[in-house]
Scaffold this motif. Structure first.
Motif, short mmCIF file in Angstrom:
data_model
loop_
_atom_site.label_atom_id
_atom_site.label_comp_id
_atom_site.label_asym_id
_atom_site.label_seq_id
_atom_site.Cartn_x
_atom_site.Cartn_y
_atom_site.Cartn_z
N ARG A 72 0.77 -1.35 -0.02
CA ARG A 72 0.14 -0.03 0.05
C ARG A 72 1.08 1.20 -0.01
NH1 ARG A 72 -2.66 -0.50 5.85
NH2 ARG A 72 -4.32 -1.20 4.23
N GLN A 73 0.18 2.28 -0.33
CA GLN A 73 0.75 3.69 -0.02
C GLN A 73 1.08 4.08 1.28
OE1 GLN A 73 2.43 3.90 -3.39
NE2 GLN A 73 2.29 6.06 -2.92
N GLY A 74 1.96 4.96 1.57
CA GLY A 74 2.19 5.37 2.79
C GLY A 74 3.30 6.48 2.80
N ARG A 75 3.47 6.92 4.02
CA ARG A 75 4.49 8.15 4.47
C ARG A 75 5.25 7.84 5.42
NH1 ARG A 75 4.15 12.49 2.17
NH2 ARG A 75 5.16 14.56 2.94
N ILE A 76 6.44 8.20 5.52
CA ILE A 76 7.60 7.97 6.13
C ILE A 76 7.95 9.21 6.71
CG2 ILE A 76 8.23 5.67 6.04
CD1 ILE A 76 10.37 6.49 4.23
N THR A 77 8.40 9.36 8.02
CA THR A 77 8.85 10.81 8.41
C THR A 77 10.21 10.40 9.38
OG1 THR A 77 6.70 11.45 8.60
CG2 THR A 77 8.46 12.88 9.52
N THR A 78 11.39 11.09 9.23
CA THR A 78 12.39 11.07 9.90
C THR A 78 12.36 11.69 11.22
OG1 THR A 78 13.53 12.89 8.94
CG2 THR A 78 13.98 10.85 8.21
N GLU A 79 13.13 11.68 12.16
CA GLU A 79 13.26 12.36 13.68
C GLU A 79 13.38 13.84 13.09
OE1 GLU A 79 16.19 10.33 15.56
OE2 GLU A 79 14.65 9.30 16.50
N SER A 80 14.10 14.17 12.21
CA SER A 80 14.18 15.61 11.80
C SER A 80 13.10 16.22 11.10
CB SER A 80 15.72 15.71 10.80
OG SER A 80 15.48 15.17 9.63
N GLY A 81 12.14 15.64 10.79
CA GLY A 81 10.97 16.05 9.91
C GLY A 81 10.74 15.80 8.45
N ALA A 82 11.85 15.35 7.94
CA ALA A 82 11.80 15.11 6.53
C ALA A 82 10.84 14.07 6.35
CB ALA A 82 13.44 14.70 6.07
N SER A 83 10.01 14.17 5.36
CA SER A 83 9.07 12.85 5.12
C SER A 83 9.04 12.75 3.49
CB SER A 83 7.68 13.18 5.39
OG SER A 83 7.20 14.38 4.84
N VAL A 84 8.59 11.64 3.08
CA VAL A 84 8.26 11.35 1.75
C VAL A 84 7.18 10.33 1.54
CG1 VAL A 84 10.02 9.40 1.68
CG2 VAL A 84 9.46 10.41 -0.58
N THR A 85 6.44 10.15 0.42
CA THR A 85 5.35 9.23 0.26
C THR A 85 5.91 8.06 -0.70
OG1 THR A 85 3.66 10.97 0.32
CG2 THR A 85 3.17 8.96 -0.59
N LEU A 86 5.73 6.98 -0.12
CA LEU A 86 6.08 5.90 -0.97
C LEU A 86 5.34 4.69 -0.74
CD1 LEU A 86 7.02 4.59 1.92
CD2 LEU A 86 9.41 5.40 1.36
N ARG A 87 5.88 3.57 -1.49
CA ARG A 87 5.12 2.11 -1.52
C ARG A 87 5.57 1.58 -0.25
NH1 ARG A 87 6.48 -2.09 -5.74
NH2 ARG A 87 8.22 -0.77 -5.53
N LEU A 88 4.63 1.01 0.61
CA LEU A 88 5.01 0.04 1.65
C LEU A 88 5.03 -1.34 1.11
CD1 LEU A 88 3.17 2.16 4.24
CD2 LEU A 88 5.71 2.00 3.88
N ILE A 89 5.89 -2.13 1.23
CA ILE A 89 5.91 -3.44 0.98
C ILE A 89 6.16 -4.21 1.95
CG2 ILE A 89 7.05 -5.25 -0.67
CD1 ILE A 89 8.00 -2.77 -1.98
#
Length: 145
Positions: free
Chosen positions: A93-110
């Motif tokens: 499915r699609q998802g979003r990941i975020t680092t501790e510094s606040g950077a984020s990206v939308t990507l595919r979760l496998i």
């Protein structure tokens, strides 16, 4: 004179070992000495079976498909795209990941096999998009949707 030194040293060494093993102590030093007062030999605790509950030191595990936190390392650099292989999901499915510094990206979760607290593998492109060093283990917050 030197013929006596080696046997005397061996005798003292064996005497020390024998005292540690209880060979020169009075009383019963036979096999029954290892028994507990109630007469039963102590046994180790049983391990949980496959159907049984959790091991004593296991805590509650996060639920799959609810997002969560993971530690990610670089996955297969030859596989293109923005993806995260993680045990936090059971279906792709699609998802979003975020680092501790606040950077984020939308990507595919496998989904991958493993406990939900196990680590994840992230694509080279996703690591570059987040601006994190390729050799780091990156703490991530995973959001579904």
């Amino acid at each position: 004179m030197t013929k006596w030194i080696a046997p005397v040293l061996v005798m003292f060494a064996l005497t020390g070992c024998a005292q540690g093993l209880g060979l020169f102590r009075g009383g019963d030093a036979g096999p029954s000495a290892a028994r507990s007062p109630d007469g039963e030999t102590p046994r180790p605790m049983e391990r949980p079976s496959a159907e049984g509950g959790l091991a004593p030191d296991d805590g509650p595990q996060p639920v799959r498909d609810a997002g969560g936190e993971t530690i990610a390392s670089l996955g297969d650099p030859s596989e293109p795209g923005l993806w995260l292989r993680t045990p936090l999901v059971s279906t792709e499915r699609q998802g979003r990941i975020t680092t501790e510094s606040g950077a984020s990206v939308t990507l595919r979760l496998i989904p991958i096999a493993g406990a939900t607290g196990a680590g994840s593998r992230i694509s080279l492109e996703a690591m570059r998009a987040l601006g994190v060093p390729l050799t780091d283990l990156v703490p991530l917050t995973v959001s579904l949707g």
